[in-house]
Design an enzyme around this catalytic site. Structure first.
Site, mmCIF file in Angstrom:
data_model
loop_
_atom_site.group_PDB
_atom_site.id
_atom_site.type_symbol
_atom_site.label_atom_id
_atom_site.label_comp_id
_atom_site.label_asym_id
_atom_site.label_seq_id
_atom_site.Cartn_x
_atom_site.Cartn_y
_atom_site.Cartn_z
ATOM 1 N N SER A 129 0.858 -1.189 0.000
ATOM 2 C CA SER A 129 0.000 0.000 0.000
ATOM 3 C C SER A 129 0.891 1.234 0.000
ATOM 4 C CB SER A 129 -0.863 0.036 1.263
ATOM 5 O OG SER A 129 -1.370 1.348 1.505
ATOM 6 N N TYR A 160 -1.748 -0.886 10.164
ATOM 7 C CA TYR A 160 -1.772 -1.055 8.700
ATOM 8 C C TYR A 160 -0.458 -0.546 8.095
ATOM 9 C CZ TYR A 160 -3.706 -1.185 3.946
ATOM 10 O OH TYR A 160 -3.935 -1.486 2.621
HETATM 11 N N1 LIG Z 1 -8.948 -1.327 -0.928
HETATM 12 C C1 LIG Z 1 -8.005 -0.407 -0.883
HETATM 13 O O1 LIG Z 1 -8.266 0.813 -0.910
HETATM 14 C C2 LIG Z 1 -6.563 -0.808 -0.839
HETATM 15 C C3 LIG Z 1 -5.574 0.166 -1.012
HETATM 16 C C4 LIG Z 1 -4.238 -0.197 -0.953
HETATM 17 C C5 LIG Z 1 -3.907 -1.529 -0.741
HETATM 18 N N2 LIG Z 1 -4.890 -2.455 -0.570
HETATM 19 C C6 LIG Z 1 -4.482 -3.847 -0.338
HETATM 20 O O2 LIG Z 1 -4.974 -4.660 -1.395
HETATM 21 C C7 LIG Z 1 -5.263 -5.970 -0.897
HETATM 22 C C8 LIG Z 1 -6.706 -6.335 -1.227
HETATM 23 O O3 LIG Z 1 -7.560 -5.401 -0.603
HETATM 24 P P1 LIG Z 1 -9.147 -5.422 -0.758
HETATM 25 O O4 LIG Z 1 -9.622 -4.054 -0.508
HETATM 26 O O5 LIG Z 1 -9.519 -6.119 -2.011
HETATM 27 O O6 LIG Z 1 -9.536 -6.328 0.511
HETATM 28 P P2 LIG Z 1 -10.883 -7.137 0.775
HETATM 29 O O7 LIG Z 1 -11.147 -7.040 2.244
HETATM 30 O O8 LIG Z 1 -11.962 -6.747 -0.171
HETATM 31 O O9 LIG Z 1 -10.464 -8.642 0.418
HETATM 32 C C9 LIG Z 1 -9.674 -9.407 1.267
HETATM 33 C C10 LIG Z 1 -9.956 -10.883 0.989
HETATM 34 O O10 LIG Z 1 -9.153 -11.671 1.876
HETATM 35 C C11 LIG Z 1 -9.939 -12.777 2.305
HETATM 36 N N3 LIG Z 1 -9.446 -13.242 3.601
HETATM 37 C C12 LIG Z 1 -9.598 -12.625 4.808
HETATM 38 N N4 LIG Z 1 -9.069 -13.381 5.768
HETATM 39 C C13 LIG Z 1 -8.574 -14.501 5.189
HETATM 40 C C14 LIG Z 1 -7.912 -15.667 5.687
HETATM 41 N N5 LIG Z 1 -7.654 -15.835 6.984
HETATM 42 N N6 LIG Z 1 -7.548 -16.616 4.802
HETATM 43 C C15 LIG Z 1 -7.804 -16.472 3.474
HETATM 44 N N7 LIG Z 1 -8.437 -15.388 2.954
HETATM 45 C C16 LIG Z 1 -8.826 -14.417 3.803
HETATM 46 C C17 LIG Z 1 -11.358 -12.222 2.419
HETATM 47 O O11 LIG Z 1 -12.335 -13.258 2.358
HETATM 48 C C18 LIG Z 1 -11.425 -11.290 1.216
HETATM 49 O O12 LIG Z 1 -11.945 -11.944 0.078
HETATM 50 C C19 LIG Z 1 -4.974 -5.930 0.603
HETATM 51 O O13 LIG Z 1 -3.683 -6.417 0.845
HETATM 52 C C20 LIG Z 1 -5.061 -4.448 0.913
HETATM 53 O O14 LIG Z 1 -4.316 -4.096 2.060
HETATM 54 C C21 LIG Z 1 -6.198 -2.139 -0.620
#
Ligand SMILES: NC(=O)c1ccc[n+]([C@@H]2O[C@H](COP(=O)([O-])OP(=O)(O)OC[C@H]3O[C@@H](n4cnc5c(N)ncnc54)[C@H](O)[C@@H]3O)[C@@H](O)[C@H]2O)c1
Length: 254
Positions: free
Chosen positions: A143, A166
């Protein structure tokens, strides 16, 4: 005929993961949807297969080492090879989003072990396989907040903040990326990171306006805006890019 390469994506059924899955499968890779949400994973796999692509859902819990090994074995069994691992999941604890002074020792420890350790354990086990097959790609999703200090002002007048754990998790993942790239020298394995800026997901307008003021064109991005970078890092076009972090944020961090 060349073998179709297999890409395993964790957190695949989430907001960004779903876009990654569609992009990877429609670009000719075998796809393993690795997530703990069975319903969303199976639905996504069925939808991708309905477009004529290869997708297999593997339900696993990333906090369990035996489940990680089961994921690796099941992916090999299903497709006969593993070419890449995309570490994308994020495990949100019940206390996610607390202010700095309200984060307890226990919450901080749990968040770090829930999120840094699975990236390490998945990478280590998949890298061992890549060492044997003398090829492999790992892409860690970090991130912008692993790279820069939070812009706390954009959270004013909202109930949101950028949690301290985070930032610590994502900066750890960025350095794990560099460590692994160098440690795996000689095995034809590349380890890189993508650091997305904020992704659109129904955030309040006041926040969007403040966030977008820091950007150069679109502002907050859609999940699809990250897919080109992932496909690039998976491809031979990025053959000599290793241990790097590509920030995709429309200039937010400038
Ligand atoms: N959404 C944003 O704005 C953003 C910005 C920068 C970085 N990110 C990063 O991108 C990545 C994806 O983010 P997102 O927003 O799609 O997240 P999200 O919460 O939509 O998806 C996370 C997924 O991980 C799965 N998960 C949770 N716990 C688990 C476990 N114990 N075992 C297996 N699977 C598990 C969940 O079921 C879910 O499908 C993350 O690493 C996040 O930090 C997101």
């Amino acid at each position: 005929m060349s073998i179709k390469k297999t890409v395993v994506i964790t957190g695949a059924a989430g907001l960004i993961g779903t876009s990654f899955c569609n992009a990877v499968a429609s670009n000719g890779y075998n796809l393993v949807i690795a997530d703990n949400n069975e319903e969303r994973s199976e639905l996504l796999a069925a939808e991708i297969r309905s477009h004529g692509h290869e997708a297999h859902a593997c339900i696993f819990d990333a906090t369990r080492a035996d489940d990680i090994q089961r994921l690796l074995n099941a992916s090999l069994e299903r497709f006969g090879n593993i070419y890449a691992l995309v570490n994308n999941l994020y495990i949100r604890s019940g206390n996610y989003g607390a202010d700095f002074f309200d984060v307890t020792y226990e919450d901080f420890s749990k968040n770090l072990s829930d999120n840094v350790t699975p990236y390490f354990e998945l990478s280590k086990r998949f890298a061992r396989h890549f060492c044997d097959s003398k090829t492999g790609v790992i892409v860690n999703i970090a991130s912008v907040y692993g790279a820069i200090a939070p812009r706390f002002d954009i959270y004013a007048n909202t109930n949101m903040t950028m949690p301290v754990e985070y930032s610590a998790i994502k900066s750890a993942i960025l350095h794990l990326t560099r460590y692994m790239a160098k440690r795996l020298k000689g095995y034809n394995i590349r380890v890189n990171a993508i650091s997305p800026g904020g992704i659109l997901d129904g955030q309040p307008e006041a926040f969007l306006n403040a966030y977008n003021d820091n950007c150069l064109s679109k502002g907050m991005l859609s999940p699809e805006d990250l897919c080109g970078t992932l496909l690039f890092l998976l491809s031979d076009q990025s053959r000599y890019i290793n241990g790097q972090n590509i920030i995709v944020d429309d200039g937010f961090t400038l």
